[in-house]
Design a protein around this motif. Structure first.
Motif, PDB file in Angstrom:
ATOM      1  N   TYR A  88       4.326  -2.901   3.860  1.00  0.00           N
ATOM      2  CA  TYR A  88       5.361  -2.057   3.268  1.00  0.00           C
ATOM      3  C   TYR A  88       5.220  -0.599   3.722  1.00  0.00           C
ATOM      4  O   TYR A  88       6.204   0.096   3.906  1.00  0.00           O
ATOM      5  CB  TYR A  88       5.263  -2.155   1.742  1.00  0.00           C
ATOM      6  CG  TYR A  88       6.209  -1.264   0.985  1.00  0.00           C
ATOM      7  CD1 TYR A  88       7.566  -1.553   0.937  1.00  0.00           C
ATOM      8  CD2 TYR A  88       5.752  -0.143   0.307  1.00  0.00           C
ATOM      9  CE1 TYR A  88       8.445  -0.745   0.230  1.00  0.00           C
ATOM     10  CE2 TYR A  88       6.617   0.664  -0.409  1.00  0.00           C
ATOM     11  CZ  TYR A  88       7.959   0.370  -0.437  1.00  0.00           C
ATOM     12  OH  TYR A  88       8.821   1.176  -1.127  1.00  0.00           O
ATOM     13  N   SER A  89       3.991  -0.172   3.931  1.00  0.00           N
ATOM     14  CA  SER A  89       3.721   1.243   4.195  1.00  0.00           C
ATOM     15  C   SER A  89       3.512   1.604   5.655  1.00  0.00           C
ATOM     16  O   SER A  89       3.548   2.778   6.002  1.00  0.00           O
ATOM     17  CB  SER A  89       2.466   1.668   3.424  1.00  0.00           C
ATOM     18  OG  SER A  89       2.631   1.418   2.053  1.00  0.00           O
ATOM     19  N   ASP A  90       3.251   0.627   6.497  1.00  0.00           N
ATOM     20  CA  ASP A  90       2.913   0.897   7.894  1.00  0.00           C
ATOM     21  C   ASP A  90       3.895   0.150   8.808  1.00  0.00           C
ATOM     22  O   ASP A  90       3.786  -1.061   8.988  1.00  0.00           O
ATOM     23  CB  ASP A  90       1.478   0.444   8.156  1.00  0.00           C
ATOM     24  CG  ASP A  90       0.989   0.733   9.561  1.00  0.00           C
ATOM     25  OD1 ASP A  90       1.811   0.934  10.481  1.00  0.00           O
ATOM     26  OD2 ASP A  90      -0.244   0.741   9.749  1.00  0.00           O
ATOM     27  N   SER A  91       4.826   0.878   9.400  1.00  0.00           N
ATOM     28  CA  SER A  91       5.868   0.247  10.214  1.00  0.00           C
ATOM     29  C   SER A  91       5.290  -0.452  11.451  1.00  0.00           C
ATOM     30  O   SER A  91       5.820  -1.476  11.878  1.00  0.00           O
ATOM     31  CB  SER A  91       6.930   1.262  10.625  1.00  0.00           C
ATOM     32  OG  SER A  91       6.350   2.313  11.368  1.00  0.00           O
ATOM     33  N   GLU A  92       4.220   0.070  12.010  1.00  0.00           N
ATOM     34  CA  GLU A  92       3.602  -0.592  13.170  1.00  0.00           C
ATOM     35  C   GLU A  92       3.001  -1.937  12.767  1.00  0.00           C
ATOM     36  O   GLU A  92       3.123  -2.926  13.501  1.00  0.00           O
ATOM     37  CB  GLU A  92       2.522   0.296  13.786  1.00  0.00           C
ATOM     38  CG  GLU A  92       3.080   1.466  14.560  1.00  0.00           C
ATOM     39  CD  GLU A  92       1.981   2.310  15.182  1.00  0.00           C
ATOM     40  OE1 GLU A  92       0.918   1.762  15.539  1.00  0.00           O
ATOM     41  OE2 GLU A  92       2.206   3.529  15.319  1.00  0.00           O
ATOM     42  N   TRP A 141      -6.267   1.985   3.922  1.00  0.00           N
ATOM     43  CA  TRP A 141      -5.199   1.805   2.942  1.00  0.00           C
ATOM     44  C   TRP A 141      -5.106   3.027   2.032  1.00  0.00           C
ATOM     45  O   TRP A 141      -4.022   3.517   1.750  1.00  0.00           O
ATOM     46  CB  TRP A 141      -5.404   0.517   2.153  1.00  0.00           C
ATOM     47  CG  TRP A 141      -4.480   0.360   0.984  1.00  0.00           C
ATOM     48  CD1 TRP A 141      -4.827  -0.012  -0.276  1.00  0.00           C
ATOM     49  CD2 TRP A 141      -3.060   0.579   0.929  1.00  0.00           C
ATOM     50  NE1 TRP A 141      -3.720  -0.033  -1.100  1.00  0.00           N
ATOM     51  CE2 TRP A 141      -2.622   0.324  -0.371  1.00  0.00           C
ATOM     52  CE3 TRP A 141      -2.114   0.971   1.878  1.00  0.00           C
ATOM     53  CZ2 TRP A 141      -1.296   0.437  -0.772  1.00  0.00           C
ATOM     54  CZ3 TRP A 141      -0.773   1.101   1.476  1.00  0.00           C
ATOM     55  CH2 TRP A 141      -0.393   0.827   0.174  1.00  0.00           C
ATOM     56  N   ILE A 142      -6.235   3.557   1.596  1.00  0.00           N
ATOM     57  CA  ILE A 142      -6.219   4.759   0.753  1.00  0.00           C
ATOM     58  C   ILE A 142      -5.558   5.909   1.505  1.00  0.00           C
ATOM     59  O   ILE A 142      -4.707   6.621   0.949  1.00  0.00           O
ATOM     60  CB  ILE A 142      -7.659   5.148   0.318  1.00  0.00           C
ATOM     61  CG1 ILE A 142      -8.214   4.109  -0.670  1.00  0.00           C
ATOM     62  CG2 ILE A 142      -7.679   6.548  -0.292  1.00  0.00           C
ATOM     63  CD1 ILE A 142      -9.717   4.227  -0.900  1.00  0.00           C
ATOM     64  N   GLY A 143      -5.909   6.103   2.774  1.00  0.00           N
ATOM     65  CA  GLY A 143      -5.312   7.178   3.580  1.00  0.00           C
ATOM     66  C   GLY A 143      -3.801   7.016   3.712  1.00  0.00           C
ATOM     67  O   GLY A 143      -3.055   7.991   3.545  1.00  0.00           O
ATOM     68  N   LYS A 147      -0.834   9.434   1.983  1.00  0.00           N
ATOM     69  CA  LYS A 147       0.231  10.051   2.786  1.00  0.00           C
ATOM     70  C   LYS A 147       1.611   9.707   2.250  1.00  0.00           C
ATOM     71  O   LYS A 147       2.528  10.511   2.335  1.00  0.00           O
ATOM     72  CB  LYS A 147       0.148   9.584   4.243  1.00  0.00           C
ATOM     73  CG  LYS A 147      -0.778  10.392   5.101  1.00  0.00           C
ATOM     74  CD  LYS A 147      -0.446  10.212   6.559  1.00  0.00           C
ATOM     75  CE  LYS A 147      -1.416   9.277   7.202  1.00  0.00           C
ATOM     76  NZ  LYS A 147      -1.204   9.085   8.627  1.00  0.00           N
ATOM     77  N   SER A 148       1.750   8.496   1.717  1.00  0.00           N
ATOM     78  CA  SER A 148       3.080   8.044   1.294  1.00  0.00           C
ATOM     79  C   SER A 148       3.444   8.472  -0.121  1.00  0.00           C
ATOM     80  O   SER A 148       4.590   8.335  -0.521  1.00  0.00           O
ATOM     81  CB  SER A 148       3.171   6.522   1.419  1.00  0.00           C
ATOM     82  OG  SER A 148       2.301   5.894   0.510  1.00  0.00           O
TER      83      SER A 148
END
Length: 149
Positions: A88-92, A141-143, A147-148
């Motif tokens: 969900y958070s990382d498009s790559e 994941w925490i990083g 950021k999000s």
């Protein structure tokens, strides 16, 4: 399907008998491949894999008393669902998963923002799920989560 249970074992006991081996295989796949630091617990009525407060004291911003969720598996009414917050958070990571899924499974990917639905258990790509689990450490994941926010 919501089950009023407190432990992972109670959850597995509560699901329909035909789903037990599938959920158990999902669980084993995740536990065998998830980087060290995540913990398994019941989370939002599902089997969850979270970043514990010992690694991320702030917890989940929606409810800081809860640890930071990462992956969940659930026996739903019409499917078995895998929720992966990294996708969900990382498009790559999402693009990698979509491409690998197409190479691995002949059926169309049934996916929401973080939810991958499997209506036919024969189409669950457990090896790919294992690879997905390895792709992000708790610290990564925490990083990404920070950021999000």
């Amino acid at each position: 399907m919501q089950f009023n249970v407190k432990t992972v074992q109670e959850y597995i006991e509560a699901i329909p008998v035909e789903r037990k081996p599938i959920i158990q295989k999902f669980r084993k796949t995740i536990l065998d491949n998830l980087p060290k630091g995540f913990e398994e617990e019941m989370s939002y009525g599902m089997i969850g894999y979270v970043v514990p407060h010992s690694l991320y004291p702030s917890g989940y911003h929606v409810n800081p008393d809860l640890p930071l969720p990462f992956i969940s598996i659930a026996s739903q009414k019409n499917n078995i669902a895998l929720y992966h917050m990294g996708i969900y958070s990382d498009s790559e990571l999402l693009e990698w998963f979509k491409n690998e899924y197409q190479k691995t499974v002949s059926t169309k990917l049934d996916m929401g923002k973080s939810c991958i639905r499997f209506k036919n258990p024969k189409n669950i790509p457990f090896t790919l799920i294992g690879e997905l689990c390895k792709k992000m450490s708790p610290q990564e994941w925490i990083g990404l989560y920070e950021k999000s926010k």
